[in-house]
Scaffold this motif. Structure first.
Motif, PDB file in Angstrom:
ATOM      1  N   VAL A  81       8.039 -10.035 -12.553  1.00  0.00           N
ATOM      2  CA  VAL A  81       7.530 -10.539 -11.279  1.00  0.00           C
ATOM      3  C   VAL A  81       6.419  -9.633 -10.751  1.00  0.00           C
ATOM      4  CG1 VAL A  81       8.134 -10.876  -8.847  1.00  0.00           C
ATOM      5  CG2 VAL A  81       9.621 -11.790 -10.646  1.00  0.00           C
ATOM      6  N   LEU A  82       6.605  -8.317 -10.828  1.00  0.00           N
ATOM      7  CA  LEU A  82       5.560  -7.391 -10.388  1.00  0.00           C
ATOM      8  C   LEU A  82       4.293  -7.568 -11.213  1.00  0.00           C
ATOM      9  CD1 LEU A  82       7.538  -4.056  -9.784  1.00  0.00           C
ATOM     10  CD2 LEU A  82       6.743  -5.700  -8.075  1.00  0.00           C
ATOM     11  N   GLN A  83       4.455  -7.760 -12.511  1.00  0.00           N
ATOM     12  CA  GLN A  83       3.304  -7.964 -13.380  1.00  0.00           C
ATOM     13  C   GLN A  83       2.563  -9.250 -13.026  1.00  0.00           C
ATOM     14  OE1 GLN A  83       5.481  -7.790 -17.045  1.00  0.00           O
ATOM     15  NE2 GLN A  83       5.201  -5.581 -17.299  1.00  0.00           N
ATOM     16  N   ALA A  84       3.329 -10.318 -12.790  1.00  0.00           N
ATOM     17  CA  ALA A  84       2.715 -11.613 -12.472  1.00  0.00           C
ATOM     18  C   ALA A  84       1.963 -11.571 -11.143  1.00  0.00           C
ATOM     19  CB  ALA A  84       3.780 -12.703 -12.439  1.00  0.00           C
ATOM     20  N   ASN A  85       2.456 -10.766 -10.201  1.00  0.00           N
ATOM     21  CA  ASN A  85       1.808 -10.651  -8.888  1.00  0.00           C
ATOM     22  C   ASN A  85       0.710  -9.593  -8.860  1.00  0.00           C
ATOM     23  OD1 ASN A  85       3.203 -12.333  -6.598  1.00  0.00           O
ATOM     24  ND2 ASN A  85       4.882 -11.624  -7.897  1.00  0.00           N
ATOM     25  N   HIS A  86       0.590  -8.817  -9.941  1.00  0.00           N
ATOM     26  CA  HIS A  86      -0.355  -7.695 -10.006  1.00  0.00           C
ATOM     27  C   HIS A  86      -0.044  -6.634  -8.954  1.00  0.00           C
ATOM     28  CE1 HIS A  86      -2.909  -9.670 -12.978  1.00  0.00           C
ATOM     29  NE2 HIS A  86      -2.818 -10.777 -12.256  1.00  0.00           N
ATOM     30  N   GLN A 134      -0.003  -8.425  -0.359  1.00  0.00           N
ATOM     31  CA  GLN A 134      -1.143  -8.571  -1.257  1.00  0.00           C
ATOM     32  C   GLN A 134      -1.923  -7.264  -1.417  1.00  0.00           C
ATOM     33  OE1 GLN A 134      -1.359 -11.393  -3.176  1.00  0.00           O
ATOM     34  NE2 GLN A 134       0.558 -11.647  -2.026  1.00  0.00           N
ATOM     35  N   LEU A 135      -1.740  -6.329  -0.486  1.00  0.00           N
ATOM     36  CA  LEU A 135      -2.382  -5.018  -0.640  1.00  0.00           C
ATOM     37  C   LEU A 135      -1.827  -4.261  -1.840  1.00  0.00           C
ATOM     38  CD1 LEU A 135      -2.627  -3.747   3.065  1.00  0.00           C
ATOM     39  CD2 LEU A 135      -4.316  -5.032   1.728  1.00  0.00           C
ATOM     40  N   PHE A 136      -0.641  -4.664  -2.308  1.00  0.00           N
ATOM     41  CA  PHE A 136      -0.068  -4.028  -3.499  1.00  0.00           C
ATOM     42  C   PHE A 136      -0.858  -4.360  -4.757  1.00  0.00           C
ATOM     43  CE2 PHE A 136       4.427  -4.096  -1.454  1.00  0.00           C
ATOM     44  CZ  PHE A 136       4.101  -2.990  -0.697  1.00  0.00           C
ATOM     45  N   THR A 137      -1.776  -5.345  -4.676  1.00  0.00           N
ATOM     46  CA  THR A 137      -2.590  -5.704  -5.841  1.00  0.00           C
ATOM     47  C   THR A 137      -3.795  -4.777  -5.996  1.00  0.00           C
ATOM     48  OG1 THR A 137      -4.028  -7.267  -4.657  1.00  0.00           O
ATOM     49  CG2 THR A 137      -1.959  -8.142  -5.537  1.00  0.00           C
ATOM     50  N   LEU A 138      -4.014  -3.891  -5.020  1.00  0.00           N
ATOM     51  CA  LEU A 138      -5.126  -2.949  -5.094  1.00  0.00           C
ATOM     52  C   LEU A 138      -4.827  -1.844  -6.104  1.00  0.00           C
ATOM     53  CD1 LEU A 138      -5.880  -2.469  -1.269  1.00  0.00           C
ATOM     54  CD2 LEU A 138      -6.747  -4.234  -2.824  1.00  0.00           C
TER      55      LEU A 138
END
Length: 277
Positions: A81-86, A134-138
């Protein structure tokens, strides 16, 4: 334990998926989950969400599990899930908090997507949990630099400042940051603070409040909500403003009950003034 009704719904969902009807499959597994949660159903629904490109729904679901790290199957699903959400930042937090024992290889979003995410967050007057997540995708550099700019943004609520400080703590950042606390610029080093609810001062104040309202249990939830607003507004500089937790708690109780914060009255008024209207 899976009930007969749940098994029937899972079987039906399997047939839906085989026929290319992912939406129906998801609906049936969601219905099974509503009648009672168990690992099999959660894992099945997470898998379907990912196949249907609903990665954030999978994230919201898996984060409710208590055995994220102790159960290998759950952790494997969590990793996917973490990978899919980046969500690179959350993966780095896991690595730091587990001292390297738990690692998840996650790629951040593209540079253009990161820029768009930061711009969207900056324009949001009241960021939602989804927008914050979504800031976790940075990547790490963008996240820490953006976090520093947000911590000095007076238009953002103390709640956003609080979660940013806590995420910087989880990342183990040992550099100095500036943060606005009641409009004043303060310095802190993330890996030298505590999560708010783990902070000894927070725990002592909450414990003292609990003792004072022991015979008025119906009032306690509202009072604790007020306590969280006060202490959250002072985070991560609790020690600067709270010298004696028991006395501080007594003044909070007086402020709530009689609108008299005694020696901390001006501070409580200032906190109220700074709360979002």
């Amino acid at each position: 334990m899976t009930t007969l009704s749940q098994k029937n719904l899972l079987t039906l969902a399997q047939e839906n998926e085989a026929n290319g009807k992912l939406d129906l499959a998801i609906q049936n597994v969601e219905e099974a989950l509503r009648t009672g949660s168990n690992k099999e159903i959660v894992l099945r629904l997470c898998d379907l969400y990912l196949k249907a490109d609903q990665a954030y729904s999978a994230y919201s679901l898996i984060k409710e599990e208590k055995d994220l790290f102790s159960d290998d199957e759950i952790f494997f699903a969590y990793s996917r899930v973490l990978q899919a959400n980046h969500f690179l930042i959350e993966a780095l937090e896991i690595k730091n908090l587990s001292k390297g024992e738990k690692e998840v290889e996650v790629l951040p979003a593209s540079i253009s997507e990161q820029q768009a995410t930061m711009e969207k967050f900056r324009l949001s007057k009241n960021p939602t949990k989804y927008e914050y997540d979504q800031l976790f995708t940075l990547d790490l550099i963008n996240f820490t630099n953006f976090a520093q700019s947000l911590l000095l943004d007076p238009s953002l609520s103390f709640a956003v400042h609080l979660v940013l400080c806590e995420d910087l703590f989880r990342l183990g950042i040992n550099e100095s940051f500036d943060v606005l606390v009641l409009g004043k610029r303060e310095k802190f080093i993330p890996n030298q603070i505590n999560l708010l609810e783990k902070d000894p001062i927070y725990r002592e104040v909450v414990s003292a409040i609990g003792s004072r309202y022991y015979h008025r249990p119906s009032q306690l939830p509202a009072v604790l909500g007020e306590v969280n607003l006060i202490l959250g507004s002072l985070y991560p500089k609790l020690s600067k403003y709270v010298e004696e937790p028991d006395s501080f708690a007594s003044d909070i109780a007086s402020y709530i009950d009689f609108q008299d914060g005694r020696s901390h009255h001006d501070l409580f008024r200032q906190i109220d003034h700074n709360l979002p209207k």
